[in-house]
Design an enzyme around this catalytic site. Structure first.
Site, PDB file in Angstrom:
ATOM      1  N   TYR A 179     -12.516  -1.253  -4.153  1.00 47.07           N
ATOM      2  CA  TYR A 179     -13.097  -1.526  -2.829  1.00 47.07           C
ATOM      3  C   TYR A 179     -14.622  -1.402  -2.839  1.00 47.07           C
ATOM      4  O   TYR A 179     -15.218  -1.120  -1.794  1.00 47.07           O
ATOM      5  CB  TYR A 179     -12.499  -0.571  -1.790  1.00 47.07           C
ATOM      6  CG  TYR A 179     -11.116  -0.973  -1.305  1.00 47.07           C
ATOM      7  CD1 TYR A 179     -10.915  -2.150  -0.586  1.00 47.07           C
ATOM      8  CD2 TYR A 179     -10.013  -0.150  -1.528  1.00 47.07           C
ATOM      9  CE1 TYR A 179      -9.662  -2.511  -0.121  1.00 47.07           C
ATOM     10  CE2 TYR A 179      -8.738  -0.513  -1.060  1.00 47.07           C
ATOM     11  CZ  TYR A 179      -8.583  -1.689  -0.357  1.00 47.07           C
ATOM     12  OH  TYR A 179      -7.341  -2.041   0.119  1.00 47.07           O
TER      13      TYR A 179
ATOM     14  N   GLU B 179     -10.059  -9.388  -8.061  1.00 42.90           N
ATOM     15  CA  GLU B 179      -8.997  -8.408  -7.803  1.00 42.90           C
ATOM     16  C   GLU B 179      -7.833  -8.554  -8.793  1.00 42.90           C
ATOM     17  O   GLU B 179      -7.287  -7.556  -9.266  1.00 42.90           O
ATOM     18  CB  GLU B 179      -8.532  -8.530  -6.350  1.00 42.90           C
ATOM     19  CG  GLU B 179      -9.629  -8.090  -5.383  1.00 42.90           C
ATOM     20  CD  GLU B 179      -9.274  -8.236  -3.914  1.00 42.90           C
ATOM     21  OE1 GLU B 179     -10.114  -7.822  -3.088  1.00 42.90           O
ATOM     22  OE2 GLU B 179      -8.190  -8.755  -3.584  1.00 42.90           O
TER      23      GLU B 179
ATOM     24  N   THR C  94      -5.847  -7.241  10.278  1.00 43.61           N
ATOM     25  CA  THR C  94      -6.054  -5.971   9.568  1.00 43.61           C
ATOM     26  C   THR C  94      -5.529  -4.789  10.375  1.00 43.61           C
ATOM     27  O   THR C  94      -4.918  -3.871   9.823  1.00 43.61           O
ATOM     28  CB  THR C  94      -7.570  -5.782   9.288  1.00 43.61           C
ATOM     29  OG1 THR C  94      -8.047  -6.930   8.603  1.00 43.61           O
ATOM     30  CG2 THR C  94      -7.824  -4.547   8.443  1.00 43.61           C
TER      31      THR C  94
ATOM     32  N   HIS D  98      -2.404  -5.393   1.459  1.00 41.46           N
ATOM     33  CA  HIS D  98      -3.755  -5.931   1.240  1.00 41.46           C
ATOM     34  C   HIS D  98      -3.629  -7.325   0.650  1.00 41.46           C
ATOM     35  O   HIS D  98      -2.665  -7.601  -0.085  1.00 41.46           O
ATOM     36  CB  HIS D  98      -4.535  -5.047   0.258  1.00 41.46           C
ATOM     37  CG  HIS D  98      -5.767  -5.711  -0.269  1.00 41.46           C
ATOM     38  ND1 HIS D  98      -6.959  -5.720   0.419  1.00 41.46           N
ATOM     39  CD2 HIS D  98      -5.977  -6.445  -1.395  1.00 41.46           C
ATOM     40  CE1 HIS D  98      -7.850  -6.432  -0.270  1.00 41.46           C
ATOM     41  NE2 HIS D  98      -7.278  -6.866  -1.383  1.00 41.46           N
TER      42      HIS D  98
ATOM     43  N   ASN E 132      -2.052   0.197   6.849  1.00 42.95           N
ATOM     44  CA  ASN E 132      -1.682  -1.147   7.310  1.00 42.95           C
ATOM     45  C   ASN E 132      -0.798  -1.919   6.320  1.00 42.95           C
ATOM     46  O   ASN E 132      -0.741  -3.143   6.340  1.00 42.95           O
ATOM     47  CB  ASN E 132      -2.930  -1.946   7.722  1.00 42.95           C
ATOM     48  CG  ASN E 132      -3.860  -2.245   6.560  1.00 42.95           C
ATOM     49  OD1 ASN E 132      -3.679  -1.709   5.477  1.00 42.95           O
ATOM     50  ND2 ASN E 132      -4.842  -3.090   6.791  1.00 42.95           N
TER      51      ASN E 132
ATOM     52  N   LYS F  60       0.820  -1.215   0.000  1.00 44.13           N
ATOM     53  CA  LYS F  60       0.000   0.000   0.000  1.00 44.13           C
ATOM     54  C   LYS F  60       0.858   1.273   0.000  1.00 44.13           C
ATOM     55  O   LYS F  60       2.067   1.234   0.281  1.00 44.13           O
ATOM     56  CB  LYS F  60      -0.926  -0.023   1.224  1.00 44.13           C
ATOM     57  CG  LYS F  60      -2.024  -1.088   1.138  1.00 44.13           C
ATOM     58  CD  LYS F  60      -3.032  -0.917   2.272  1.00 44.13           C
ATOM     59  CE  LYS F  60      -4.140  -1.938   2.171  1.00 44.13           C
ATOM     60  NZ  LYS F  60      -5.197  -1.702   3.202  1.00 44.13           N
TER      61      LYS F  60
ATOM     62  N   PHE G 173     -15.762   3.636   6.739  1.00 46.36           N
ATOM     63  CA  PHE G 173     -14.363   3.961   6.452  1.00 46.36           C
ATOM     64  C   PHE G 173     -14.077   4.079   4.951  1.00 46.36           C
ATOM     65  O   PHE G 173     -12.933   4.311   4.562  1.00 46.36           O
ATOM     66  CB  PHE G 173     -13.427   2.927   7.095  1.00 46.36           C
ATOM     67  CG  PHE G 173     -13.689   1.484   6.705  1.00 46.36           C
ATOM     68  CD1 PHE G 173     -13.209   0.959   5.516  1.00 46.36           C
ATOM     69  CD2 PHE G 173     -14.416   0.656   7.552  1.00 46.36           C
ATOM     70  CE1 PHE G 173     -13.443  -0.366   5.162  1.00 46.36           C
ATOM     71  CE2 PHE G 173     -14.660  -0.682   7.202  1.00 46.36           C
ATOM     72  CZ  PHE G 173     -14.169  -1.184   6.004  1.00 46.36           C
TER      73      PHE G 173
ATOM     74  N   ARG H 109       2.046  -6.610   8.810  1.00 45.10           N
ATOM     75  CA  ARG H 109       1.315  -5.452   9.339  1.00 45.10           C
ATOM     76  C   ARG H 109       1.839  -5.056  10.716  1.00 45.10           C
ATOM     77  O   ARG H 109       1.861  -3.866  11.050  1.00 45.10           O
ATOM     78  CB  ARG H 109      -0.185  -5.744   9.362  1.00 45.10           C
ATOM     79  CG  ARG H 109      -0.785  -5.657   7.955  1.00 45.10           C
ATOM     80  CD  ARG H 109      -2.149  -6.240   7.889  1.00 45.10           C
ATOM     81  NE  ARG H 109      -2.857  -5.922   6.660  1.00 45.10           N
ATOM     82  CZ  ARG H 109      -3.960  -6.540   6.275  1.00 45.10           C
ATOM     83  NH1 ARG H 109      -4.478  -7.495   7.024  1.00 45.10           N
ATOM     84  NH2 ARG H 109      -4.555  -6.202   5.153  1.00 45.10           N
TER      85      ARG H 109
ATOM     86  N   ARG I 203      -2.465 -14.145   3.734  1.00 42.10           N
ATOM     87  CA  ARG I 203      -3.184 -13.481   4.833  1.00 42.10           C
ATOM     88  C   ARG I 203      -2.487 -13.750   6.164  1.00 42.10           C
ATOM     89  O   ARG I 203      -2.418 -12.877   7.034  1.00 42.10           O
ATOM     90  CB  ARG I 203      -4.651 -13.915   4.860  1.00 42.10           C
ATOM     91  CG  ARG I 203      -5.416 -13.368   3.654  1.00 42.10           C
ATOM     92  CD  ARG I 203      -6.862 -13.802   3.642  1.00 42.10           C
ATOM     93  NE  ARG I 203      -7.645 -13.151   4.695  1.00 42.10           N
ATOM     94  CZ  ARG I 203      -8.114 -11.907   4.615  1.00 42.10           C
ATOM     95  NH1 ARG I 203      -7.864 -11.160   3.559  1.00 42.10           N
ATOM     96  NH2 ARG I 203      -8.840 -11.404   5.595  1.00 42.10           N
TER      97      ARG I 203
HETATM   98  P1  CMP Z   1      -7.728  -4.199   3.329  1.00 41.99           P
HETATM   99  O1  CMP Z   1      -7.302  -5.600   3.494  1.00 41.99           O
HETATM  100  O2  CMP Z   1      -7.084  -3.416   2.245  1.00 41.99           O
HETATM  101  O3  CMP Z   1      -9.323  -4.172   3.097  1.00 41.99           O
HETATM  102  C1  CMP Z   1     -10.111  -3.017   3.395  1.00 41.99           C
HETATM  103  C2  CMP Z   1      -9.358  -2.025   4.205  1.00 41.99           C
HETATM  104  O4  CMP Z   1     -10.155  -1.091   4.891  1.00 41.99           O
HETATM  105  C3  CMP Z   1      -8.569  -2.719   5.276  1.00 41.99           C
HETATM  106  O5  CMP Z   1      -7.490  -3.421   4.696  1.00 41.99           O
HETATM  107  C4  CMP Z   1      -8.204  -1.557   6.194  1.00 41.99           C
HETATM  108  O6  CMP Z   1      -6.995  -0.914   5.806  1.00 41.99           O
HETATM  109  C5  CMP Z   1      -9.348  -0.562   5.958  1.00 41.99           C
HETATM  110  N1  CMP Z   1     -10.180  -0.353   7.150  1.00 41.99           N
HETATM  111  C6  CMP Z   1     -10.337   0.793   7.804  1.00 41.99           C
HETATM  112  N2  CMP Z   1     -11.183   0.647   8.834  1.00 41.99           N
HETATM  113  C7  CMP Z   1     -11.559  -0.657   8.842  1.00 41.99           C
HETATM  114  C8  CMP Z   1     -12.412  -1.436   9.686  1.00 41.99           C
HETATM  115  N3  CMP Z   1     -13.059  -0.905  10.726  1.00 41.99           N
HETATM  116  N4  CMP Z   1     -12.561  -2.752   9.387  1.00 41.99           N
HETATM  117  C9  CMP Z   1     -11.929  -3.307   8.321  1.00 41.99           C
HETATM  118  N5  CMP Z   1     -11.105  -2.604   7.493  1.00 41.99           N
HETATM  119  C10 CMP Z   1     -10.927  -1.299   7.762  1.00 41.99           C
END
Ligand code: CMP
Length: 137
Positions: free
Chosen positions: A49, A126, A91, A115, A112, A9, A57, A102, A85
């Site tokens: 997304y 994706e 996350t 992804h 973070n 990211k 968010f 992460r 993962r």
């Molecule tokens: P990612 O795996 O890229 O998928 C969606 C992204 O939303 C996640 O990583 C986080 O960086 C972001 N995000 C921000 N707030 C939240 C939340 N409350 N729950 C899940 N993802 C979140």
């Protein structure tokens, strides 16, 4: 063999830790099948997304993902989706286990570092969003 989709990211690229993350990807046994650096537009981030469109968010997430260049990858390994993962960790970096990407490189749930696709269907969507078929041969 299985393929998954990964992003290094914008926060990780800005911090100049993309190389360390790539080295880790290789040392953990993934084959990089495709890779590109891109600076997403806001609309491209929103399209990617789309499943999160109704989440609170979504605006912040898509602002962040379009805030600078990121690196998109196709990773291949046995059980690649789960394996990637696991390597990323939770996350929220504060909740991620020691040794995960992460935990090591993420600063917050938004910033973070990485992804990864969460299932075979999302991996297919994706990968198709970013790579043409001929790039994935
Ligand atoms: P990612 O795996 O890229 O998928 C969606 C992204 O939303 C996640 O990583 C986080 O960086 C972001 N995000 C921000 N707030 C939240 C939340 N409350 N729950 C899940 N993802 C979140």
């Amino acid at each position: 063999m299985q393929r998954t989709f990964a992003i290094i990211k914008p926060d990780a690229v800005r911090k100049r830790v993309a190389g360390q993350i790539l080295a880790r990807i290789e040392s953990e046994g993934f084959t990089v099948r495709a890779l590109r650096m891109i600076h997403l537009s806001k609309a491209e981030a929103e399209g990617f997304y789309d499943v999160h469109r109704e989440r609170p968010f979504f605006g912040g997430l898509t602002d962040f993902m379009s805030s600078g260049p990121c690196i998109v990858l196709c990773l291949e390994a046995p059980d690649a989706i789960r394996k990637w993962r696991d390597l990323m960790g939770a996350t929220d970096p504060a909740k991620a286990a020691d040794g995960t990407l992460r935990k090591g490189f993420g600063a917050s749930i938004d910033n973070n570092a990485t992804h990864g696709s969460d299932a075979t269907e999302t991996a297919a969507f994706e990968l198709g969003y970013f790579f043409r078929g001929m790039e994935l041969r």
